[in-house]
Design a protein around this motif. Structure first.
Motif, PDB file in Angstrom:
ATOM      1  N   SER A 190       0.810  -1.218   0.000  1.00 42.76           N
ATOM      2  CA  SER A 190       0.000   0.000   0.000  1.00 42.76           C
ATOM      3  C   SER A 190       0.841   1.265   0.000  1.00 42.76           C
ATOM      4  O   SER A 190       0.347   2.346  -0.321  1.00 42.76           O
ATOM      5  N   ASP A 191       2.125   1.146   0.382  1.00 45.69           N
ATOM      6  CA  ASP A 191       3.028   2.299   0.410  1.00 45.69           C
ATOM      7  C   ASP A 191       4.447   1.771   0.544  1.00 45.69           C
ATOM      8  O   ASP A 191       4.665   0.576   0.780  1.00 45.69           O
ATOM      9  N   HIS A 193      -6.685  -6.394  -6.349  1.00 44.35           N
ATOM     10  CA  HIS A 193      -5.756  -5.542  -5.581  1.00 44.35           C
ATOM     11  C   HIS A 193      -5.350  -4.287  -6.365  1.00 44.35           C
ATOM     12  O   HIS A 193      -4.183  -3.879  -6.376  1.00 44.35           O
ATOM     13  N   ASP A 197      -5.899  -1.379  -5.592  1.00 40.78           N
ATOM     14  CA  ASP A 197      -5.570  -0.281  -4.703  1.00 40.78           C
ATOM     15  C   ASP A 197      -4.097  -0.257  -4.310  1.00 40.78           C
ATOM     16  O   ASP A 197      -3.647   0.680  -3.632  1.00 40.78           O
ATOM     17  N   ALA A 198      -3.316  -1.252  -4.701  1.00 40.35           N
ATOM     18  CA  ALA A 198      -1.899  -1.295  -4.347  1.00 40.35           C
ATOM     19  C   ALA A 198      -1.163  -0.106  -4.956  1.00 40.35           C
ATOM     20  O   ALA A 198      -1.462   0.334  -6.068  1.00 40.35           O
ATOM     21  N   VAL A 204      -0.691  -6.050   0.528  1.00 38.94           N
ATOM     22  CA  VAL A 204      -2.132  -6.192   0.261  1.00 38.94           C
ATOM     23  C   VAL A 204      -2.429  -7.356  -0.687  1.00 38.94           C
ATOM     24  O   VAL A 204      -3.588  -7.707  -0.891  1.00 38.94           O
TER      25      VAL A 204
END
Length: 423
Positions: free
Chosen positions: A301-302, A346, A348-349, A379
């Motif tokens: 995610s970051d 996924h 949103d990765a 994620v």
């Protein structure tokens, strides 16, 4: 034509780019048409044999023992429709075949970083390419898929099959061809800045901060590569631990956009500039010789600065085993659902992290050690960048995984097809 273990052409037909665990089939069908694929599948059904398929063999996870190998590399024609901006790609075509066919029209596919990869297998796994942040996954821009299912019938993938084959991998049939969208991208601004990490240890931090500011027209990655002091490695890079900042930028302000990267200092080597899209393989400049390797990938995610700082120590020149770490920025169009839903998850990765270990040995312990600091931010995983032994529940969310496994049972109840990743 059918090859057996005593045929002179047997080894050439069964070996691909990945040599870690090559196929060892009982028979090989080196196909040149969709009809020959049908015949090979029916032979396997009639003789109760397992089936594996190989184009370039770049993403092979584990070889088949016995059974039937359908080798598609000679079935590789590409037909371009410049008015519709589409291409029909036969089963064995690599991205090099597609690039050479589309370039005369000023059109470009959503190809990957290495032109030698099989275009269809890449797309079935999702396809994270050089223009991904601008246009999305390659699987998002597939118009038609033709395949032979495990009942020996050639058909167009529709409804559930069309959804599953775009991002769900090769578990549902032997694909004979796909139709994809093309884009008006005759050239792009791209290449790599090769920084010596001993001189510029701040590269990863600067690149991370820079990625938070760039528009979707920028698709970028960084690879950490320990290079030996040997030929044919360029003199400027030999014996150095290199951070290779890889850039593919659409539009005419590429040089302005990369000013924060140039402010790091003088790179050991600089290949950045305007180039025809047909030459886009020069951006990542990946080795093109067959090799043995394994890989592990996570989606995060970051990028945590503390975890980022562990990478040079865990995988650098002092590590017990040489490995390459590749970090790709995601986001942009990759976050958006396609016009026709597919199995890619996924979205949103924010970044992808991949550890690649050359050699025949199992280096999962080292790979897991490199990826462990990222556990809290993980994620999921990408299908294409993972070698053998991953849990596909980490690639897909629960509803998608359930639907895919149900479709696998429907279309291949005998589990005849041995895809690179088995549902």
């Amino acid at each position: 034509m059918m090859l057996t273990t005593t045929s002179p052409e047997y080894d050439d037909a069964r070996l691909g780019y990945q040599r870690r665990d090559p196929h060892r089939p009982e028979v090989i069908f080196p196909v040149t048409s969709a009809t020959e694929i049908e015949e090979a599948v029916r032979y396997a059904i009639d003789h109760d044999k397992k089936i594996a398929v190989q184009a370039s063999g770049h993403g092979l996870t584990s070889g088949i023992d016995g059974g039937v190998l359908i080798a598609t590399k000679a079935f590789n024609h590409v037909t371009v429709d410049p008015e519709r901006k589409t291409a029909w790609i036969e089963a064995g075509a690599t991205w090099r075949d597609v690039l050479d066919a589309t370039a005369p029209y000023g059109l470009a596919p959503l190809s990957g970083s290495f032109p030698g990869v099989g275009a269809i297998s890449y797309t079935l796994g999702g396809g994270l390419g050089l223009m991904a942040r601008r246009f999305g996954y390659a699987a998002d821009h597939v118009r038609r898929i033709e395949l032979v299912t495990m009942d020996g019938v050639r058909r167009d993938a529709d409804d559930d099959l069309f959804w599953a084959t775009r991002g769900g991998g090769g578990d549902f049939g032997v694909v004979t061809g796909i139709e994809i969208d093309l884009f008006e991208v005759p050239t792009l601004f791209g290449g790599s800045l090769y920084f010596d990490l001993a001189e510029h240890p701040e590269v990863l931090e600067v690149w991370q901060q820079w990625t938070k500011t760039v528009p979707d027209e920028v698709t970028t990655a960084v690879a950490l590569v320990p290079l030996p002091d040997i030929l044919p490695i360029p003199q400027a890079l030999r014996g150095k631990y290199i951070a290779q900042v890889q850039l593919a930028i659409l539009g005419d302000n590429g040089e302005e956009l990369i000013k924060p990267l140039r402010a790091i200092g003088e790179p050991a080597m600089d290949t950045v500039g305007e180039l025809p899209y047909v030459e886009s393989g020069k951006i990542f400049a990946e080795p093109d010789r067959p090799d043995r390797f394994n890989s592990r990938n996570v989606l995060v995610s970051d990028l945590d600065p503390t975890a980022l700082a562990t990478l040079p120590k865990l995988a650098g020149p002092e590590a017990s085993t040489r490995c390459v770490i590749a970090i790709r920025q995601l986001g942009g169009a990759l976050t958006r659902e396609p016009a026709v839903a597919n199995a890619v998850c996924h979205r949103d990765a924010a970044y992808s992290i991949t550890v690649i270990s050359p050699g025949a040995d199992d280096e999962s312990e080292l790979q897991n050690a490199v990826l462990e600091p990222w556990r809290e931010l993980t994620v999921g995983r990408l299908l294409n960048f993972n070698g053998a032994g991953i849990d596909l529940r980490e690639v897909y969310d629960e509803p998608t995984f359930t639907r895919l496994t149900e479709l696998r049972e429907r279309y291949d109840p005998d589990r005849r097809l041995q895809a690179n990743h088995q549902l």
